[in-house]
Design a protein around this motif. Structure first.
Motif, mmCIF file in Angstrom:
data_model
loop_
_atom_site.group_PDB
_atom_site.id
_atom_site.type_symbol
_atom_site.label_atom_id
_atom_site.label_comp_id
_atom_site.label_asym_id
_atom_site.label_seq_id
_atom_site.Cartn_x
_atom_site.Cartn_y
_atom_site.Cartn_z
ATOM 1 N N TYR A 1 47.295 104.774 49.382
ATOM 2 C CA TYR A 1 48.293 103.848 50.119
ATOM 3 C C TYR A 1 48.667 102.632 49.338
ATOM 4 N N LEU A 2 47.511 102.104 48.691
ATOM 5 C CA LEU A 2 47.805 101.234 47.634
ATOM 6 C C LEU A 2 48.418 101.586 46.516
ATOM 7 N N MET A 3 48.575 102.876 46.128
ATOM 8 C CA MET A 3 49.304 103.366 44.847
ATOM 9 C C MET A 3 50.679 103.455 45.046
ATOM 10 N N VAL A 4 50.856 103.971 46.625
ATOM 11 C CA VAL A 4 52.343 104.448 47.027
ATOM 12 C C VAL A 4 53.076 102.955 47.265
ATOM 13 N N ALA A 5 52.371 101.725 47.816
ATOM 14 C CA ALA A 5 52.928 100.492 47.882
ATOM 15 C C ALA A 5 52.963 99.978 46.373
ATOM 16 N N LEU A 6 52.168 100.202 45.335
ATOM 17 C CA LEU A 6 52.603 99.844 43.888
ATOM 18 C C LEU A 6 53.773 100.505 43.490
ATOM 19 N N GLY A 7 54.012 101.621 43.834
ATOM 20 C CA GLY A 7 55.278 102.427 43.373
ATOM 21 C C GLY A 7 56.621 101.907 44.113
ATOM 22 N N ALA A 8 56.379 101.754 45.376
ATOM 23 C CA ALA A 8 57.445 101.083 46.015
ATOM 24 C C ALA A 8 57.851 99.546 45.544
ATOM 25 N N LEU A 9 56.928 98.521 45.062
ATOM 26 C CA LEU A 9 57.158 97.698 44.597
ATOM 27 C C LEU A 9 57.989 97.953 43.037
ATOM 28 N N ILE A 10 57.481 98.528 42.447
ATOM 29 C CA ILE A 10 58.129 98.841 41.055
ATOM 30 C C ILE A 10 59.534 99.283 41.197
ATOM 31 N N TYR A 11 59.736 100.430 42.108
ATOM 32 C CA TYR A 11 60.840 100.986 42.453
ATOM 33 C C TYR A 11 62.131 99.866 42.861
ATOM 34 N N ALA A 12 61.583 98.991 43.604
ATOM 35 C CA ALA A 12 62.388 97.815 44.459
ATOM 36 C C ALA A 12 62.746 96.930 43.340
#
Length: 292
Positions: free
Chosen positions: A16-27
């Motif tokens: 979940y932490l890595m998914v959250a990091l990916g979402a931040l980078i995407y945004a």
């Protein structure tokens, strides 16, 4: 709590932490590079951008609304764990996109820079999300369905094809042909970076060695610095009709110089063929248990 349960919990938290990091980078890529320069993001987000250009409705809100039916399908076919991780990826990226828009910050007004740099950043963010068995919803789920049937086609390649169709629709509906051209560049970059994150840059190599001293070579490969598995193929010289042993061995590309030195040290007259071997699964390489 048992060690097994604790280990599973830690893996889930890390996912979940890595998914959250990916979402931040995407945004960051979308809001600070692509959207201000009218570069279509592709997928459901691209459709939301088309609607936004006409109605000015928030992109993030529309992405969430359009994803509801797709997530219902996702739940039935891919299970609760995938859906929950993807809900995090989709929800957080959508919220961050609309939150970042309030800042009014634009890192570049040069469309080509936005397409390339934004594409690299977006591809990295999406790659991280996909690598950890999640998505940002929308077309990602459709692509996951397609991958089940066409697993030989890489994720980024399918995404490029689907997104290109959305870019064509964007150009035709809004008449922004130049923006559509920059969008195609961005999508190509995104697809390549996604594949880089998912499959790695260090492609392996398939070595075929034909030598009269195949026994010595085999022992050297098995016990030497290369230390790779070997398969012996039975062959026959077309001209001499002599039986030949063909050594087949898969190595990392960084090991090719060592393999060449090893072959030369045993048999200078050996026939040594090296070709790319993409997506090698098994011991010493990527796990065969999961296809991304």
């Amino acid at each position: 709590m048992t060690k097994l349960k604790e280990s599973r919990l830690l893996k889930k938290v890390f996912q979940y932490l890595m998914v959250a990091l990916g979402a931040l980078i995407y945004a960051v890529a979308f809001q600070f590079f692509m959207f201000p320069n009218e570069i279509v993001a592709g997928g459901v987000t691209g459709i939301a951008m088309i609607v936004n250009a006409v109605t000015h409705w928030p992109v993030g809100v529309m992405v969430i609304i359009m994803n509801v039916p797709l997530f219902l399908v996702s739940w039935r076919h891919f299970g609760l764990e995938y859906m929950l991780a993807s809900l995090l990826g989709m929800g957080l990226s959508s919220v961050l996109v609309d939150t970042f828009s309030l800042s009014g910050l634009v890192l570049t007004h040069e469309p080509m820079l936005a397409a390339i740099i934004g594409g690299v950043i977006k591809g990295a963010g999406l790659g991280i999300i996909y690598y950890h068995n999640a998505s940002t919803g929308g077309i990602d789920i459709v692509i996951k369905f397609l991958r089940q049937r066409y697993s030989h086609i890489q994720f980024g390649t399918i995404m490029l094809i689907v997104d290109a169709a959305i870019v064509v629709a964007y150009a035709m509906v809004l008449g922004k042909y130049e923006s559509a051209m920059y969008s195609i560049i961005a999508m190509y970059v995104v697809s390549k970076v996604i594949d880089l994150v998912l499959y790695g840059m260090d492609n392996s190599a398939l070595c075929l060695i034909i030598s009269d001293q195949s026994g010595d070579l085999t022992q050297k490969i098995l016990s030497g610095h290369v230390h790779r598995g070997v398969t012996i193929l039975e062959g026959e010289g077309a001209y001499s009709h002599r039986e030949k042993h063909v050594i087949m061995c898969v190595v990392k590309r960084t090991q090719i110089p060592e393999m060449r030195r090893l072959v030369r040290s045993v048999d200078e007259h050996a026939f040594f063929v090296v070709t790319d071997a993409k997506n090698v699964f098994g011991k010493g390489f990527e796990s065969i248990s999961e296809v991304r």
